[in-house]
Design a protein around this motif. Structure first.
Motif, PDB file in Angstrom:
ATOM      1  N   PHE A 407       0.824  -1.193   0.000  1.00 31.37           N
ATOM      2  CA  PHE A 407       0.000   0.000   0.000  1.00 31.37           C
ATOM      3  C   PHE A 407       0.867   1.254   0.000  1.00 31.37           C
ATOM      4  O   PHE A 407       1.168   1.842   1.034  1.00 31.37           O
ATOM      5  CB  PHE A 407      -0.971  -0.024   1.207  1.00 31.37           C
ATOM      6  N   ARG A 408       1.269   1.607  -1.212  1.00 26.32           N
ATOM      7  CA  ARG A 408       1.969   2.846  -1.488  1.00 26.32           C
ATOM      8  C   ARG A 408       1.159   3.628  -2.499  1.00 26.32           C
ATOM      9  O   ARG A 408       0.510   3.052  -3.374  1.00 26.32           O
ATOM     10  CB  ARG A 408       3.372   2.552  -2.032  1.00 26.32           C
ATOM     11  N   CYS A 409       1.179   4.909  -2.409  1.00 26.90           N
ATOM     12  CA  CYS A 409       0.319   5.757  -3.231  1.00 26.90           C
ATOM     13  C   CYS A 409       0.451   5.447  -4.722  1.00 26.90           C
ATOM     14  O   CYS A 409      -0.537   5.355  -5.439  1.00 26.90           O
ATOM     15  CB  CYS A 409       0.646   7.230  -2.956  1.00 26.90           C
ATOM     16  N   SER A 410       1.679   5.265  -5.176  1.00 25.66           N
ATOM     17  CA  SER A 410       1.896   5.033  -6.612  1.00 25.66           C
ATOM     18  C   SER A 410       1.539   3.621  -7.044  1.00 25.66           C
ATOM     19  O   SER A 410       1.511   3.325  -8.239  1.00 25.66           O
ATOM     20  CB  SER A 410       3.364   5.310  -6.962  1.00 25.66           C
ATOM     21  N   ASN A 411       1.267   2.735  -6.081  1.00 28.78           N
ATOM     22  CA  ASN A 411       1.007   1.327  -6.401  1.00 28.78           C
ATOM     23  C   ASN A 411      -0.468   0.964  -6.254  1.00 28.78           C
ATOM     24  O   ASN A 411      -0.814  -0.203  -6.224  1.00 28.78           O
ATOM     25  CB  ASN A 411       1.858   0.434  -5.480  1.00 28.78           C
ATOM     26  N   LEU A 412      -1.319   1.977  -6.168  1.00 27.65           N
ATOM     27  CA  LEU A 412      -2.735   1.705  -5.902  1.00 27.65           C
ATOM     28  C   LEU A 412      -3.607   2.126  -7.074  1.00 27.65           C
ATOM     29  O   LEU A 412      -3.392   3.181  -7.690  1.00 27.65           O
ATOM     30  CB  LEU A 412      -3.190   2.450  -4.641  1.00 27.65           C
ATOM     31  N   ALA A 413      -4.604   1.281  -7.382  1.00 27.22           N
ATOM     32  CA  ALA A 413      -5.639   1.605  -8.372  1.00 27.22           C
ATOM     33  C   ALA A 413      -6.913   1.968  -7.624  1.00 27.22           C
ATOM     34  O   ALA A 413      -7.295   1.293  -6.644  1.00 27.22           O
ATOM     35  CB  ALA A 413      -5.885   0.425  -9.303  1.00 27.22           C
ATOM     36  N   VAL A 414      -7.584   3.022  -8.079  1.00 26.60           N
ATOM     37  CA  VAL A 414      -8.753   3.548  -7.381  1.00 26.60           C
ATOM     38  C   VAL A 414      -9.975   3.418  -8.296  1.00 26.60           C
ATOM     39  O   VAL A 414      -9.914   3.797  -9.477  1.00 26.60           O
ATOM     40  CB  VAL A 414      -8.555   5.027  -6.984  1.00 26.60           C
ATOM     41  N   TYR A 415     -11.096   2.890  -7.731  1.00 26.94           N
ATOM     42  CA  TYR A 415     -12.342   2.714  -8.483  1.00 26.94           C
ATOM     43  C   TYR A 415     -13.522   3.210  -7.651  1.00 26.94           C
ATOM     44  O   TYR A 415     -13.421   3.351  -6.426  1.00 26.94           O
ATOM     45  CB  TYR A 415     -12.570   1.234  -8.836  1.00 26.94           C
ATOM     46  N   PHE A 416     -14.640   3.420  -8.332  1.00 25.59           N
ATOM     47  CA  PHE A 416     -15.927   3.567  -7.627  1.00 25.59           C
ATOM     48  C   PHE A 416     -16.994   2.843  -8.438  1.00 25.59           C
ATOM     49  O   PHE A 416     -16.885   2.706  -9.665  1.00 25.59           O
ATOM     50  CB  PHE A 416     -16.295   5.041  -7.401  1.00 25.59           C
ATOM     51  N   GLU A 417     -18.004   2.357  -7.754  1.00 24.17           N
ATOM     52  CA  GLU A 417     -19.067   1.582  -8.398  1.00 24.17           C
ATOM     53  C   GLU A 417     -20.078   2.506  -9.070  1.00 24.17           C
ATOM     54  O   GLU A 417     -20.351   3.608  -8.586  1.00 24.17           O
ATOM     55  CB  GLU A 417     -19.781   0.702  -7.372  1.00 24.17           C
ATOM     56  N   VAL A 418     -20.646   2.009 -10.164  1.00 23.10           N
ATOM     57  CA  VAL A 418     -21.674   2.740 -10.910  1.00 23.10           C
ATOM     58  C   VAL A 418     -23.021   2.119 -10.578  1.00 23.10           C
ATOM     59  O   VAL A 418     -23.242   0.927 -10.835  1.00 23.10           O
ATOM     60  CB  VAL A 418     -21.419   2.685 -12.424  1.00 23.10           C
ATOM     61  N   HIS A 419     -23.909   2.917  -9.978  1.00 31.16           N
ATOM     62  CA  HIS A 419     -25.221   2.424  -9.557  1.00 31.16           C
ATOM     63  C   HIS A 419     -26.328   3.016 -10.421  1.00 31.16           C
ATOM     64  O   HIS A 419     -26.114   3.975 -11.176  1.00 31.16           O
ATOM     65  CB  HIS A 419     -25.482   2.808  -8.098  1.00 31.16           C
ATOM     66  N   CYS A 420     -27.539   2.437 -10.256  1.00 31.78           N
ATOM     67  CA  CYS A 420     -28.777   2.979 -10.849  1.00 31.78           C
ATOM     68  C   CYS A 420     -28.696   3.057 -12.368  1.00 31.78           C
ATOM     69  O   CYS A 420     -29.140   4.028 -12.983  1.00 31.78           O
ATOM     70  CB  CYS A 420     -29.098   4.354 -10.262  1.00 31.78           C
ATOM     71  N   GLU A 421     -28.115   2.025 -12.983  1.00 31.93           N
ATOM     72  CA  GLU A 421     -28.147   1.957 -14.438  1.00 31.93           C
ATOM     73  C   GLU A 421     -29.353   1.140 -14.876  1.00 31.93           C
ATOM     74  O   GLU A 421     -29.838   0.267 -14.165  1.00 31.93           O
ATOM     75  CB  GLU A 421     -26.870   1.304 -14.971  1.00 31.93           C
ATOM     76  N   GLY A 422     -29.867   1.415 -16.071  1.00 29.81           N
ATOM     77  CA  GLY A 422     -30.984   0.654 -16.598  1.00 29.81           C
ATOM     78  C   GLY A 422     -32.316   1.108 -16.024  1.00 29.81           C
ATOM     79  O   GLY A 422     -32.520   2.293 -15.723  1.00 29.81           O
ATOM     80  N   ASP A 423     -33.243   0.141 -15.847  1.00 27.38           N
ATOM     81  CA  ASP A 423     -34.605   0.434 -15.391  1.00 27.38           C
ATOM     82  C   ASP A 423     -34.589   0.753 -13.900  1.00 27.38           C
ATOM     83  O   ASP A 423     -34.340  -0.118 -13.066  1.00 27.38           O
ATOM     84  CB  ASP A 423     -35.526  -0.765 -15.659  1.00 27.38           C
ATOM     85  N   GLU A 424     -34.863   1.996 -13.541  1.00 30.64           N
ATOM     86  CA  GLU A 424     -34.837   2.404 -12.137  1.00 30.64           C
ATOM     87  C   GLU A 424     -36.199   2.258 -11.478  1.00 30.64           C
ATOM     88  O   GLU A 424     -36.343   2.550 -10.298  1.00 30.64           O
ATOM     89  CB  GLU A 424     -34.353   3.846 -12.024  1.00 30.64           C
ATOM     90  N   LYS A 425     -37.230   1.838 -12.232  1.00 27.59           N
ATOM     91  CA  LYS A 425     -38.550   1.662 -11.635  1.00 27.59           C
ATOM     92  C   LYS A 425     -38.606   0.398 -10.791  1.00 27.59           C
ATOM     93  O   LYS A 425     -39.283   0.355  -9.782  1.00 27.59           O
ATOM     94  CB  LYS A 425     -39.616   1.616 -12.737  1.00 27.59           C
ATOM     95  N   VAL A 426     -37.901  -0.649 -11.235  1.00 28.35           N
ATOM     96  CA  VAL A 426     -37.858  -1.915 -10.495  1.00 28.35           C
ATOM     97  C   VAL A 426     -36.415  -2.168 -10.097  1.00 28.35           C
ATOM     98  O   VAL A 426     -35.559  -2.399 -10.953  1.00 28.35           O
ATOM     99  CB  VAL A 426     -38.404  -3.077 -11.345  1.00 28.35           C
ATOM    100  N   ILE A 427     -36.145  -2.133  -8.799  1.00 22.89           N
ATOM    101  CA  ILE A 427     -34.780  -2.222  -8.279  1.00 22.89           C
ATOM    102  C   ILE A 427     -34.672  -3.435  -7.372  1.00 22.89           C
ATOM    103  O   ILE A 427     -35.554  -3.685  -6.530  1.00 22.89           O
ATOM    104  CB  ILE A 427     -34.420  -0.945  -7.493  1.00 22.89           C
ATOM    105  N   HIS A 428     -33.607  -4.198  -7.545  1.00 26.48           N
ATOM    106  CA  HIS A 428     -33.368  -5.329  -6.649  1.00 26.48           C
ATOM    107  C   HIS A 428     -33.123  -4.807  -5.234  1.00 26.48           C
ATOM    108  O   HIS A 428     -32.447  -3.781  -5.050  1.00 26.48           O
ATOM    109  CB  HIS A 428     -32.177  -6.148  -7.133  1.00 26.48           C
ATOM    110  N   PRO A 429     -33.663  -5.496  -4.208  1.00 29.03           N
ATOM    111  CA  PRO A 429     -33.505  -4.999  -2.826  1.00 29.03           C
ATOM    112  C   PRO A 429     -32.059  -4.818  -2.380  1.00 29.03           C
ATOM    113  O   PRO A 429     -31.792  -4.029  -1.480  1.00 29.03           O
ATOM    114  CB  PRO A 429     -34.201  -6.086  -1.992  1.00 29.03           C
ATOM    115  N   ASP A 430     -31.120  -5.520  -3.028  1.00 33.26           N
ATOM    116  CA  ASP A 430     -29.714  -5.371  -2.646  1.00 33.26           C
ATOM    117  C   ASP A 430     -29.021  -4.222  -3.375  1.00 33.26           C
ATOM    118  O   ASP A 430     -27.856  -3.936  -3.102  1.00 33.26           O
ATOM    119  CB  ASP A 430     -28.944  -6.665  -2.940  1.00 33.26           C
TER     120      ASP A 430
END
Length: 548
Positions: A407-430
């Motif tokens: 865990f060194r700054c230059s050795n880390l990859a950073v991500y974030f999850e993309v939510h609420c794509e597609g049909d937002e009227k029916v959403i899985h409880p999870d």
């Protein structure tokens, strides 16, 4: 035997017994006429006599189809004979509840029964007080008598307020008392107050509270009921409610010794409880203002907010094996809700956000309470994960769990999850659900605080019920569309974040949805095996680069 006499027979008298008796008498009359005839009984008279005998023996005077219908009812598995009914519901299903009530109380009226049951309750309380052995069964009997008296009071039909009885009605009132609506409410109040007294003797303080509350609702001038309500709240440690009941009782009788004594006893606790409530209300008003401010800012800056379900089950007995693991899987890294909100800085007017760094490879995380929007992510990472100082790269990192010093700054990859794509009227409880308006954002935040216990156990139960209802609707909609909860959506795609971008750039990206007011970043060492496994499961759909 003339045809006119036959035609005059009633088809179906109201009284079955009277019908059977009349059929018997008519048959005997026709038989006597046939026997007295010079020609003797003819074939038609004989057939008619046999038919009447069969009707008496088999039909017992039933109307056509009525006997068969009753036999079907008797053969029904759900039918319970009224004599064997264990409760009122079973008696109602038998269809003979009114008949049994009329038979049981034949010659009696609701008003007379009410007064008699009330008298029996008073006598039972008196016997309980006189009993040297302190036998509590007297008070239990009194409670039952008062409940029965209340039942009969609800069956009384009150007279109009302008009702003027005749002399005959006044004379009959000794045996058949009548009540106006106001008099009936006063009587109900007395009965409920006496019932509260019986429960006080049994120390059933919850029932004391309920019965005394009913009593003051029927008659707010019932001082004894106010005292018993205050006493119940005292024993239940509801100090502010006890103070309110005392104040209401003293408004009706300012010299009541019992209320004054109780007021003196509870004065300090009531004062503290009221002060605590005022502080809670002030804090709630401040939170409301803050949430409105956050929502207004997010709408102006086009920052999307989301939420996850705050409960994992819709009922208490729902199976949850390995509770800790199921909760970790259920909420992923959004659990527990931090309770933190984005804040506006007083100096420059900028905003800070709560941020969570998650390290799935080592099952660790860091929570940052204030992360400025214009702060470069790499600068914060450099503080948390500084580069190794020796040139050979053999230095150790500061984290005790980083065994391989990855865990060194230059050795880390950073991500974030993309939510609420597609049909937002029916959403899985999870899945993460987008917050669509200010009201839903406020309800979610207040529910999360209540479930953490910040507002006490009662509000926690209310919030739990509301969240379970929300989860139930989500499950129902998903099952209706996809057939099963096991038909889960694909894992969330992810977007890689260049360390040189600012938090504000990430928040304003069109694919970003911030769940629970908490921006979450997922960090992996570049060469760690879990990094490759993560990318196999979660498709990387883009990279946020720093702006020029």
């Amino acid at each position: 035997m003339s045809s006119s006499s036959k035609a005059s027979r009633p088809d179906k008298p109201a009284d079955t017994d009277a019908l059977i008796e009349k059929m018997k008498a008519t048959k005997e009359e026709w038989d006597a006429e046939a026997a007295a005839s010079p020609d003797g009984p003819d074939e038609t008279d004989a057939l008619l006599s046999q038919a009447i005998s069969m009707a008496i023996e088999q039909g017992k005077g039933w109307a056509p189809g009525e006997r068969e219908k009753y036999l079907e009812t008797l053969l029904d598995d759900d039918f319970i004979p009224p004599l064997f009914a264990a409760n009122q519901e079973e008696l109602q299903k038998s269809g003979l509840a009114d008949a049994f009530t009329t038979l049981h109380n034949e010659g009696e009226t609701p008003a007379r029964n009410m007064l008699q049951c009330r008298k029996k309750g008073n006598e039972s309380v008196a016997l309980g007080r006189k009993n040297v052995a302190k036998n509590l069964s007297y008070y239990r009997d009194a409670v039952n008598h008062y409940y029965e008296a209340y039942h009969w009071a609800n069956r009384i039909t009150p007279k109009d307020e302008d009702f003027v009885p005749t002399p005959e009605e006044l004379l009959a009132a000794e045996d058949e008392p009548f009540f106006t609506e106001k008099e009936l409410d006063e009587m109900r109040s007395i009965i409920c107050s006496n019932c509260a007294l019986a429960h006080m003797c049994l120390k059933n303080w919850g029932f004391v509270r309920d019965e005394a509350k009913k009593a003051v609702d029927f008659n707010p001038t019932n001082v004894k009921a106010w005292y018993r309500l205050a006493k119940a709240h005292q024993m239940l440690q509801n100090w502010e409610e006890a103070g309110n009941a005392i104040d209401s009782g003293l408004e009706q009788s300012s010299e009541n010794k019992e209320l004054l004594q109780l007021q003196k006893l509870l004065a300090e606790r009531v004062r503290k409880a009221r002060l605590h409530r005022q502080q809670r209300e002030r804090a709630r008003a401040e939170r409301t203002h803050r949430i409105k401010d956050v929502w207004r800012y997010c709408k102006e800056e086009d920052i999307a907010l989301g939420r996850v379900s705050l409960v994992a089950t819709v009922k208490d007995d729902e199976d949850e094996d390995n509770e800790a693991d199921s909760m970790e899987q259920r909420w992923h890294h959004h659990y527990p809700h931090t309770g933190q909100l984005p804040k506006r800085q007083e100096g420059n007017g900028g905003w800070t956000w709560p941020v969570l760094f998650v390290y799935p490879s080592h099952r660790q995380s860091d929570f940052i309470e204030t992360f400025e929007e214009d702060e470069i992510i790499a600068l914060r990472m450099a503080q948390m994960f500084p580069e190794q100082e020796d040139e050979d790269g053999n230095g150790e990192t500061e984290m005790p769990w980083d065994y391989n010093n990855e865990f060194r700054c230059s050795n880390l990859a950073v991500y974030f999850e993309v939510h609420c794509e597609g049909d937002e009227k029916v959403i899985h409880p999870d899945s993460v659900e987008r917050l669509k308006d200010q009201g839903s954002a406020m309800r979610f935040y207040e529910s999360s605080r209540a479930l953490k216990g910040d507002e006490g156990p009662e509000m926690a139960n209310v919030a739990r019920c509301m969240e379970r209802k929300h989860l139930h609707h989500q499950r129902k909609a998903w099952i209706k569309k996809h057939g099963s909860l096991w038909s889960k959506p694909a894992p969330c795609p992810v977007i890689q974040v260049h360390p040189a971008v600012t938090l504000g750039q990430v928040l304003r990206d069109k694919k970003t949805v911030v769940p629970n007011f908490l921006m979450t970043f997922i960090l992996f060492p570049l060469d760690h095996p879990s990094h490759n496994d993560f990318l196999k499961e979660h498709k990387c759909i883009g990279v946020i680069e720093p702006k020029d």
